[in-house]
Design a protein around this motif. Structure first.
Motif, PDB file in Angstrom:
ATOM      1  N   SER A  22       0.840  -1.185   0.000  1.00  0.00           N
ATOM      2  CA  SER A  22       0.000   0.000   0.000  1.00  0.00           C
ATOM      3  C   SER A  22       0.878   1.239   0.000  1.00  0.00           C
ATOM      4  O   SER A  22       1.990   1.236   0.526  1.00  0.00           O
ATOM      5  N   GLY A  23       0.390   2.286  -0.615  1.00  0.00           N
ATOM      6  CA  GLY A  23       1.162   3.524  -0.652  1.00  0.00           C
ATOM      7  C   GLY A  23       1.431   3.948  -2.076  1.00  0.00           C
ATOM      8  O   GLY A  23       0.806   3.482  -3.024  1.00  0.00           O
ATOM      9  N   SER A  24       2.396   4.838  -2.247  1.00  0.00           N
ATOM     10  CA  SER A  24       2.699   5.378  -3.560  1.00  0.00           C
ATOM     11  C   SER A  24       3.446   4.355  -4.412  1.00  0.00           C
ATOM     12  O   SER A  24       3.969   3.364  -3.919  1.00  0.00           O
ATOM     13  N   GLN A  25       3.484   4.619  -5.726  1.00  0.00           N
ATOM     14  CA  GLN A  25       4.181   3.731  -6.649  1.00  0.00           C
ATOM     15  C   GLN A  25       5.671   3.734  -6.361  1.00  0.00           C
ATOM     16  O   GLN A  25       6.261   4.765  -6.067  1.00  0.00           O
ATOM     17  N   GLU A  30      13.684   1.995  -5.237  1.00  0.00           N
ATOM     18  CA  GLU A  30      12.983   1.311  -4.143  1.00  0.00           C
ATOM     19  C   GLU A  30      12.715  -0.148  -4.483  1.00  0.00           C
ATOM     20  O   GLU A  30      12.749  -1.014  -3.601  1.00  0.00           O
ATOM     21  N   GLN A 527       6.594   0.538   3.470  1.00  0.00           N
ATOM     22  CA  GLN A 527       6.188   1.935   3.400  1.00  0.00           C
ATOM     23  C   GLN A 527       5.388   2.288   4.644  1.00  0.00           C
ATOM     24  O   GLN A 527       4.711   1.446   5.226  1.00  0.00           O
ATOM     25  N   GLY A 528       5.481   3.559   5.061  1.00  0.00           N
ATOM     26  CA  GLY A 528       4.750   4.008   6.234  1.00  0.00           C
ATOM     27  C   GLY A 528       5.289   3.472   7.534  1.00  0.00           C
ATOM     28  O   GLY A 528       4.537   3.215   8.474  1.00  0.00           O
ATOM     29  N   HIS A 531       6.007   7.221   9.153  1.00  0.00           N
ATOM     30  CA  HIS A 531       5.034   8.195   8.670  1.00  0.00           C
ATOM     31  C   HIS A 531       4.407   7.629   7.404  1.00  0.00           C
ATOM     32  O   HIS A 531       5.024   6.851   6.677  1.00  0.00           O
ATOM     33  N   GLU A 532       3.168   8.023   7.118  1.00  0.00           N
ATOM     34  CA  GLU A 532       2.453   7.436   5.988  1.00  0.00           C
ATOM     35  C   GLU A 532       3.106   7.703   4.647  1.00  0.00           C
ATOM     36  O   GLU A 532       2.886   6.978   3.671  1.00  0.00           O
ATOM     37  N   ASP A 533       3.963   8.710   4.563  1.00  0.00           N
ATOM     38  CA  ASP A 533       4.597   9.053   3.298  1.00  0.00           C
ATOM     39  C   ASP A 533       6.026   8.542   3.172  1.00  0.00           C
ATOM     40  O   ASP A 533       6.674   8.786   2.159  1.00  0.00           O
ATOM     41  N   ASP A 534       6.536   7.857   4.203  1.00  0.00           N
ATOM     42  CA  ASP A 534       7.933   7.439   4.132  1.00  0.00           C
ATOM     43  C   ASP A 534       8.044   6.017   3.592  1.00  0.00           C
ATOM     44  O   ASP A 534       7.062   5.299   3.430  1.00  0.00           O
ATOM     45  N   SER A 535       9.271   5.624   3.280  1.00  0.00           N
ATOM     46  CA  SER A 535       9.569   4.259   2.856  1.00  0.00           C
ATOM     47  C   SER A 535      10.913   3.860   3.434  1.00  0.00           C
ATOM     48  O   SER A 535      11.812   4.692   3.593  1.00  0.00           O
TER      49      SER A 535
END
Length: 546
Positions: A22-25, A30, A527-528, A531-535
């Motif tokens: 889940s999260g950004s592409q 990565e 990911q997350g 924080h929800e935006d980190d990886s």
């Protein structure tokens, strides 16, 4: 499992198995942390202020051989470098250029410091968007005659210049630094027209830079202090920075077409430079095509031709002989053809299989053109060309390499297993101008004339990974790889008769190099985490090659 794919631009890139997170592409950098094995990827090379050497050296297990007299980049993996030991590619095409520089600088032991010879990829980093490095293992056509792995340099395309939903784009870059850093510049323009189920795009890029070895060192001194201002070759140092000052110019043009399940790219790349006593010219032509209508057909076709030459200046000496006065020119021509298909299937509710099979052919030749009739004086004052120079400088020869490859990737919810195989048929040939001397036990047959030697090798690369947790995915691998000798090794052994050109003592008994490579390590990626935006990504690998 690594697959070779094209995307709409059909450049050779690393494509990784899908991973539901889940999260950004995920970016290519990565995705490395979701794939087992010693693989690395670096993006944004054209936008970096670092040199390409620095970028590659920051990659674990990779290094570069910096030779200021060659002008190209030579990738080193685990202490190995050179054609075949590392399959260095540009957009999936192996780079075969072999450069030889002039003698340099001060006199040592009765003669000047010898020039150098090395393999390298002739390209400006301003035209690169990324590099993918695979260490110890192989996949697809990249494993043909590759001993320790591969490094693929990817060039910019239309979509790197034209942003989404636009029809025109411009990219420009300029940098300059003190103490012989720069200038470096690049300009690119592109147009793209989108239509239903496809697009057409055209781009052109021009880049150049200045590189010099005449920089300041301690106490504000420069790297050159000539003992005779009228003779640039009289430097008391080991090289002449004036000869090593270069201004390479690169050009890149691409036409990209995509419609429904078809996509193709036509590209032309040009390299011009003047360095270490010769003018370097490279012309590269490439066509990529992909057809992917379903899971049974994912056909990739690539056809490329590289033409490189070195035109030596008038006063250049190599092996103490004025090759420049003899209008010396060397040529390297390489043609590559690759055709492969990937089939993906579901064997059971919890087991998927991806199979890639294909054939790769590469014909690589080296030749020279020298005006032997022109009179000159050698070291001993004679006007007869020494035999060892005639046969030793830029050996002539040709190598044909055919590779049949088969990649298999099994994947379940709990484990991944890949088994990649290839069979290599190779041939080395030349026209020998002289006979081998009787006491040379390493040369057979000893007669002059056409010479040919065949090789065939079976290579294997396997990887097993356990999907225990996204933060802990351990893996182990084993690879057995061969690399045949190249033209320069087979037809220039260094054992020459110094007085009689009718003798050409070669080492025709060279055998392929063999490496057994073992890997053990683990991946971590999520990911997350905080924080929800980190990886978070981490990879640890231990590699042993025997």
């Amino acid at each position: 499992m690594l697959h070779r794919g094209g995307g709409l631009t059909n450049t050779e890139i690393l494509e990784f198995d899908s991973l539901e997170i889940s999260g950004s592409q995920l970016s290519n950098e990565e995705k490395v942390f979701t794939h087992a094995g010693a693989v690395s990827s670096r993006e944004g090379i054209n936008n970096s202020t670092q040199s390409l050497d620095d970028i590659i050296r920051e990659t674990p297990g990779a290094y570069t051989q910096v030779d200021p007299s060659q002008g190209g980049v030579s990738v080193n993996i685990r202490g190995m470098t050179g054609l075949g030991r590392v399959n260095t590619m540009i957009d999936g095409v192996p780079q075969t250029f072999f450069g030889t520089s002039e003698e340099q600088g001060r006199y040592h032991g009765g003669g000047r410091v010898s020039g150098t010879s090395a393999f390298g990829a002739m390209v400006d980093q301003n035209l690169l968007v990324g590099v993918d490095i695979e260490r110890g293992t192989f996949s697809g056509a990249n494993g043909g005659n590759a001993l320790m792995g591969s490094a693929n340099l990817r060039t910019i395309g239309v979509k790197d210049i034209v942003s989404k939903n636009n029809i025109f784009g411009v990219m420009a870059k300029y940098s300059y630094g003190t103490n012989s850093l720069g200038p470096s510049y690049m300009g690119a323009v592109a147009g793209k027209y989108d239509f239903d189920l496809g697009y057409v795009g055209l781009m052109y890029a021009y880049s150049g830079r200045k590189l010099s070895q005449g920089y300041k060192i301690g106490e504000d001194e420069t790297t050159i202090v000539p003992s005779d201002p009228n003779d640039p070759n009289s430097s008391i140092y080991a090289f002449n920075p004036q000869s090593l000052t270069q201004k390479p110019v690169n050009q890149l043009a691409k036409l990209e077409l995509a419609y429904k399940t078809h996509s193709s790219t036509l590209q032309y790349r040009r390299y011009d430079n003047n360095l270490a006593g010769r003018k370097l010219i490279g012309n590269n032509y490439q066509i990529n095509y992909r057809y992917n209508p379903n899971d049974i057909l994912d056909i990739n076709l690539a056809l490329a031709r590289n033409e490189a030459s070195q035109h030596y200046n008038e006063n250049v000496k190599i092996m103490s002989t004025p090759v420049g006065n003899m209008k010396g020119i060397t040529y390297n021509t390489a043609t590559m053809f690759n055709l492969g298909n990937t089939i993906t299937s579901n064997l059971s509710q919890n087991l998927d299989l991806s199979t890639t099979f294909g054939v790769n052919f590469m014909s690589n030749s080296y030749s020279k053109s020298l005006d032997w009739d022109q009179s000159y004086s050698s070291n001993d004052g004679s006007t007869d060309m020494p035999g060892y120079f005639q046969y030793g400088f830029a050996p002539d020869g040709k190598q044909n390499i055919k590779t049949l490859y088969l990649d298999n990737a099994f994947s379940s919810n709990f484990w991944d297993f890949s088994l990649n195989l290839n069979y290599v048929f190779a041939e080395l040939s030349t026209i020998r101008q002289g006979v081998c001397q009787d006491f040379n036990a390493y040369c057979s047959p000893k007669e002059a004339g056409a010479f040919k030697k065949n090789f065939n090798n079976f290579n294997i690369s396997s990887m097993l990974a356990a999907k225990i947790h996204t933060l802990f995915t351990p893996f182990v691998s084993y690879s057995r790889t061969y690399r045949i000798p190249n033209v320069q090794e087979m037809f220039f052994s260094g054992t020459f008769n110094y007085s009689d050109r009718n003798f050409q003592d070669l080492n025709t008994g060279l055998r392929p190099e063999l490496a057994n490579t073992y890997q053990i390590g683990f991946n971590s990626f999520t990911q997350g985490l905080l924080h929800e935006d980190d990886s978070f990504g981490f990879k640890a690998v231990i590699i042993t090659a025997i």
